[in-house]
Design a protein around this motif. Structure first.
Motif, PDB file in Angstrom:
ATOM      1  N   VAL A 206      56.971  57.956  29.314  1.00 24.50           N
ATOM      2  CA  VAL A 206      55.876  58.635  28.382  1.00 24.50           C
ATOM      3  C   VAL A 206      56.374  58.278  27.101  1.00 24.50           C
ATOM      4  O   VAL A 206      57.393  57.788  26.819  1.00 24.50           O
ATOM      5  CB  VAL A 206      56.122  60.062  28.320  1.00 24.50           C
ATOM      6  N   GLY A 207      55.393  58.326  26.084  1.00 27.15           N
ATOM      7  CA  GLY A 207      55.628  57.824  24.801  1.00 27.15           C
ATOM      8  C   GLY A 207      55.617  56.358  24.715  1.00 27.15           C
ATOM      9  O   GLY A 207      55.533  55.498  25.617  1.00 27.15           O
ATOM     10  N   LYS A 208      56.498  55.915  23.715  1.00 26.93           N
ATOM     11  CA  LYS A 208      56.836  54.447  23.392  1.00 26.93           C
ATOM     12  C   LYS A 208      57.984  54.127  24.289  1.00 26.93           C
ATOM     13  O   LYS A 208      58.423  52.936  24.646  1.00 26.93           O
ATOM     14  CB  LYS A 208      56.990  54.152  22.050  1.00 26.93           C
ATOM     15  N   ASP A 209      59.124  54.951  24.218  1.00 22.85           N
ATOM     16  CA  ASP A 209      60.311  54.680  24.795  1.00 22.85           C
ATOM     17  C   ASP A 209      60.925  55.779  25.525  1.00 22.85           C
ATOM     18  O   ASP A 209      62.287  56.003  25.596  1.00 22.85           O
ATOM     19  CB  ASP A 209      61.511  54.214  23.629  1.00 22.85           C
ATOM     20  N   MET A 210      60.469  56.853  26.295  1.00 19.67           N
ATOM     21  CA  MET A 210      60.940  57.837  26.961  1.00 19.67           C
ATOM     22  C   MET A 210      60.712  57.848  28.393  1.00 19.67           C
ATOM     23  O   MET A 210      59.671  57.093  28.637  1.00 19.67           O
ATOM     24  CB  MET A 210      60.442  59.178  26.262  1.00 19.67           C
ATOM     25  N   ALA A 211      61.133  58.769  29.450  1.00 18.62           N
ATOM     26  CA  ALA A 211      60.840  58.672  30.459  1.00 18.62           C
ATOM     27  C   ALA A 211      60.990  60.016  31.372  1.00 18.62           C
ATOM     28  O   ALA A 211      62.098  60.900  30.828  1.00 18.62           O
ATOM     29  CB  ALA A 211      61.532  57.631  31.259  1.00 18.62           C
ATOM     30  N   ILE A 212      60.264  60.514  32.335  1.00 17.03           N
ATOM     31  CA  ILE A 212      60.665  61.531  33.134  1.00 17.03           C
ATOM     32  C   ILE A 212      61.409  61.065  34.598  1.00 17.03           C
ATOM     33  O   ILE A 212      60.635  59.940  35.014  1.00 17.03           O
ATOM     34  CB  ILE A 212      59.381  62.330  33.458  1.00 17.03           C
ATOM     35  N   ILE A 213      62.366  61.599  34.941  1.00 13.67           N
ATOM     36  CA  ILE A 213      62.966  60.800  36.261  1.00 13.67           C
ATOM     37  C   ILE A 213      63.384  62.040  37.366  1.00 13.67           C
ATOM     38  O   ILE A 213      64.104  63.239  36.749  1.00 13.67           O
ATOM     39  CB  ILE A 213      63.800  59.800  35.665  1.00 13.67           C
ATOM     40  N   HIS A 214      63.449  61.588  38.519  1.00 16.37           N
ATOM     41  CA  HIS A 214      64.100  62.611  39.375  1.00 16.37           C
ATOM     42  C   HIS A 214      65.188  61.769  40.203  1.00 16.37           C
ATOM     43  O   HIS A 214      64.737  60.748  40.855  1.00 16.37           O
ATOM     44  CB  HIS A 214      63.285  63.190  40.300  1.00 16.37           C
ATOM     45  N   LYS A 215      66.729  61.962  40.087  1.00 21.07           N
ATOM     46  CA  LYS A 215      67.443  61.139  40.633  1.00 21.07           C
ATOM     47  C   LYS A 215      67.293  60.894  42.212  1.00 21.07           C
ATOM     48  O   LYS A 215      67.609  60.068  42.722  1.00 21.07           O
ATOM     49  CB  LYS A 215      68.955  61.767  40.426  1.00 21.07           C
ATOM     50  N   ASN A 216      67.156  62.246  42.864  1.00 19.56           N
ATOM     51  CA  ASN A 216      67.030  61.943  44.319  1.00 19.56           C
ATOM     52  C   ASN A 216      66.140  61.172  44.962  1.00 19.56           C
ATOM     53  O   ASN A 216      66.030  60.959  46.055  1.00 19.56           O
ATOM     54  CB  ASN A 216      67.137  63.399  44.913  1.00 19.56           C
ATOM     55  N   GLY A 217      65.052  60.935  44.055  1.00 21.30           N
ATOM     56  CA  GLY A 217      63.865  60.196  44.732  1.00 21.30           C
ATOM     57  C   GLY A 217      64.219  58.725  44.786  1.00 21.30           C
ATOM     58  O   GLY A 217      63.614  57.963  45.648  1.00 21.30           O
ATOM     59  N   PHE A 218      65.410  58.228  44.458  1.00 14.46           N
ATOM     60  CA  PHE A 218      65.932  56.902  44.453  1.00 14.46           C
ATOM     61  C   PHE A 218      66.915  56.800  45.453  1.00 14.46           C
ATOM     62  O   PHE A 218      67.975  57.512  45.608  1.00 14.46           O
ATOM     63  CB  PHE A 218      66.499  56.647  42.985  1.00 14.46           C
ATOM     64  N   LEU A 219      66.945  55.976  46.383  1.00 12.51           N
ATOM     65  CA  LEU A 219      67.891  55.508  47.570  1.00 12.51           C
ATOM     66  C   LEU A 219      69.276  55.031  47.099  1.00 12.51           C
ATOM     67  O   LEU A 219      70.074  55.469  47.523  1.00 12.51           O
ATOM     68  CB  LEU A 219      67.327  54.756  48.561  1.00 12.51           C
ATOM     69  N   VAL A 220      68.872  54.294  46.014  1.00 10.90           N
ATOM     70  CA  VAL A 220      70.078  53.432  45.559  1.00 10.90           C
ATOM     71  C   VAL A 220      70.492  54.237  44.131  1.00 10.90           C
ATOM     72  O   VAL A 220      69.839  53.971  43.153  1.00 10.90           O
ATOM     73  CB  VAL A 220      70.150  52.032  45.483  1.00 10.90           C
TER      74      VAL A 220
END
Length: 304
Positions: A206-220
């Protein structure tokens, strides 16, 4: 003619394909469910009603109108779910890439023929048959293209695995000037809050340099950490498993400072406002019952 241009997720939007909930057909049987969240609502008798979803999509269209965005809609075919336009095609730079979608969704491509007809034919790419890739897994980000994938040997056992290794390599070959970075996603056919259907179900800039994230969505874990380091911890909004289930990362950017979000995403919407964003809140909770939200139902064609 449509002069396609998409190089990231947040530049000023000028033209977009927004899906439609009109005539989306009867409630599917459990066997017809494409994802665990739809299955959950089919079994519970809480599957969304067409009239509610139509209202939600009209609220989204009204926001685009407010910001002067040109909106294309699919032709309505009777009893066809055409909400998630991001699944069927996606744009990188000036190329529109068709997804090799589940065979019974082919009609959805036909429904956007009037849009495809406005694009120079040499800019429409149809991948070979072994290439599986859907727009929800693909995120251009300047010099990078981020791609969600699943490359386990049991790939074919998961109806929720939508982008394979061949899909990642295909994008790499199409855009040799880009750094293509893939991320292994957690998949489940039966447990919605253990399933990241697409990359945008657990991550989005989002924006120019930000993000939304959920750790458990990633396997590694290293791949998740790479993203956190890439954006910087203080610029990342971490969502919980419950928030991922409600699709918090699946908002949609009209520009670097305007984000369309679901009105119930209080914690996220407050954070966005604290960071200086204008947040356009709309109702979209019924559509989210099909494991898709704002990004899934839009396919940007032109960003500045």
């Amino acid at each position: 003619m449509l002069h396609l241009n998409v190089t990231d997720e947040t530049s000023r939007l000028r033209a977009v394909l927004l899906g439609t909930a009109e005539s989306c057909g009867p409630v599917p049987t459990p066997e017809e469910a494409y994802d665990p969240k739809s299955l959950e609502h089919i079994l519970a008798g809480t599957y969304p009603k067409e009239e509610d979803m139509v209202k939600e999509m009209e609220a989204f269209a009204a926001v685009f109108e407010k910001y002067g965005v040109k909106v294309y809609r699919p032709k309505v075919f009777k009893d066809v779910n055409q909400i998630f336009s991001r699944d069927i095609t996606f744009v990188i730079e000036d190329k529109l890439i068709k997804a090799n979608i589940l065979p019974d969704r082919e009609i959805e491509i036909e429904a956007i023929k009037h849009v495809l007809d406005e694009i120079p034919q040499e800019n429409i790419i149809t991948p070979p048959e072994d290439v599986h890739i859907e727009g929800g897994d693909v995120m251009p980000y300047g010099d990078y293209i981020f791609i969600g994938t699943y490359s386990g040997a049991d790939y074919s056992d998961y109806i929720t695995a939508r982008t394979n290794k061949a899909g990642v390599e295909f994008i790499r070959s199409l855009f040799p000037n880009k750094k293509v970075k893939s991320f292994e996603l957690r998949k489940s056919n039966t447990i919605a809050n253990e399933n990241a259907l697409h990359l945008d179900c657990c991550f989005q800039p989002v924006g120019k340099d930000m993000a939304i994230i959920h750790k458990n969505g990633f396997l590694v874990e290293e791949e998740y950490l790479w993203l956190v380091n890439f954006f910087g911890k203080e610029k990342v909004f971490e969502i919980t498993k419950d928030e991922m289930y409600h699709m918090y990362s699946n908002v949609f950017s009209i520009s670097p400072d305007v984000v369309v979000s679901e009105r119930n995403f209080t914690r996220l919407n407050n954070w966005l406002r604290e960071k200086g964003f204008t947040v356009e809140e709309i109702p979209y909770a019924e559509i989210s019952k099909q494991e898709g939200l704002l990004r899934c139902s839009t396919m940007p064609l032109i960003r500045d």
